[in-house]
Design an enzyme around this catalytic site. Structure first.
Site, short mmCIF file in Angstrom:
data_model
loop_
_atom_site.label_atom_id
_atom_site.label_comp_id
_atom_site.label_asym_id
_atom_site.label_seq_id
_atom_site.Cartn_x
_atom_site.Cartn_y
_atom_site.Cartn_z
N HIS A 1 8.56 48.90 -43.53
CA HIS A 1 8.56 48.40 -44.91
C HIS A 1 9.95 47.93 -45.35
CE1 HIS A 1 4.45 49.56 -45.57
NE2 HIS A 1 4.70 50.84 -45.33
N ASP B 1 -1.42 56.43 -39.39
CA ASP B 1 -2.09 56.67 -40.67
C ASP B 1 -3.43 55.95 -40.75
OD1 ASP B 1 -0.40 54.47 -40.61
OD2 ASP B 1 0.68 54.98 -42.45
#
Ligand code: SP5
Ligand code: ZN
Length: 354
Positions: free
Chosen positions: A158, A293
């Site tokens: 990110h 995830d």
């Protein structure tokens, strides 16, 4: 398979984050690394190699000088202003406001895009240590290793050239991909004539907005991301299918946004599409932003993958036949994280071993 470890990761352990308007315990914990280390040791993987932190010169290949200066000094400036730890913004310079960094609070909003990247005293040291692990993994591929795994924490995908967010400060996978793309290949004469090319495959549940933006105008690094559709999931503002790259990079970014609830079979179909795009590009190296995830029990994700899927993913990636660096990204279902990492890596290794 050589394993490189961010040995200073424990210096970063923020107490909380703000998720959907609530203060919750920080999901991206040091315990994630200990769980993975235990699982790797139990499965008979070699002892991880502790590496030197990345230097400022290393980081400037991907990050801007002003952002690095901010990261290196944000904590001490916050403290000197009498603010209490950690560094976290409470206002952002959205369009219509002025992009200033006159005081520590203004700087925090300028360089952080969400409330999940608090800076503590040891955060920059931890992030440099994670970046060092990724760069050492890239070096291992350049030395001829078929696979390497960089056990990075904090994660990186990110983080943009000048922005932290989503638990990420420095973009570990982008640093590794950039190093590989700038390397000189030896041996094969046709390769030696032009710079090597690299593909980044991002299989974290969340779109790798930082990696995408860093390589968006480049055609020497193909970025491919499979992720939860940003129309319903974080990071919300990037990761749509119509983002294809710009300028020389047009056609060198592929986003595959996926619906919530997707299962092993559906995910592997989408993965095939991503792998086909990589095969068509014909890169010399592959960097995998490996997030877990996507697992059904992940507290931050809404996919339905089982542990078995990670073996198939590892096999499918190995079938590309490329020198491959796996870089650890997300994964917050602590009980299963170690097993899922081992399953992915084992899938890749055993495919090659036959
Ligand atoms: C590296 C990485 O995986 N970073 C992910 C950061 C995601 N942070 C924001 C997620 C917000 C979605 N809301 C989840 C609600 C769960 N109850
Ligand atoms: Zn994620």
């Amino acid at each position: 398979m050589k394993i490189f470890l961010s040995s200073e990761h424990h210096l970063h352990h923020p107490p909380f984050e703000i998720l959907d308007g609530r203060s919750v315990a920080y999901f991206e914990t040091p315990q994630r690394i200990s769980i993975i280390l235990t699982a790797l040791a139990t499965a008979g993987f070699p002892q991880p190699i502790a590496v030197a932190p990345a230097t400022l010169a290393d980081l400037q290949t991907v990050h801007t000088a002003d952002y690095l200066e901010y990261l290196a000094h944000a904590f001490e400036r916050w403290q000197a202003a009498g603010l209490s730890a950690p560094v976290l913004p409470s206002a952002w310079p959205l369009p219509g406001l002025r992009m200033r960094s006159d005081c520590p609070q203004a700087a925090a909003g300028r360089y952080t895009f969400d409330l999940s990247a608090p800076i503590m005293e040891g955060t920059f040291a931890a992030a440099c240590s994670a970046a060092g692990a990724a760069l050492a993994g890239a070096e291992a591929l350049l030395q001829g290793e078929r696979f390497a795994y960089a056990l990075c924490r904090p994660p990186g995908h990110h983080a943009a050239a000048n922005m932290a967010g989503g638990y990420c400060f420095l973009n570990n996978a982008a640093l590794a991909a950039d190093r590989l793309a700038r390397s000189q290949t030896g041996g094969d004469a046709t390769w030696a004539l032009r710079a090597p090319t690299v593909a980044v495959l991002d299989i974290d549940y969340h779109h790798g907005n930082g990696t995408q933006s860093i390589f968006y105008a480049r055609n020497d690094v193909l970025t491919v991301s499979l992720h939860a559709d940003p129309s319903y999931e974080y990071p919300y503002y990037l990761g749509y299918a119509d983002e294809r790259g710009t300028g020389a990079g047009e056609g060198y970014n592929l986003n595959v946004p996926l619906p919530s609830g997707i299962d092993d079979r559906q995910y592997l179909v989408a993965l095939d599409q991503a792998l086909q795009a990589i095969a068509d590009y014909g890169p010399h190296y592959l960097v995998v932003s490996a997030g877990f995830d996507t697992f059904h029990a992940d507290p931050l994700g809404r996919f339905a993958l089982t542990t078995a899927a990670y073996r198939s993913i590892g096999v499918a990636i190995a079938q590309l036949g490329l020198p491959t660096l796996f870089v650890q990204e997300g994964g917050y279902a602590i009980e299963a994280l170690g097993t899922n990492v081992v399953t992915l890596l084992t899938g890749a290794i055993t495919y090659v071993a036959g």
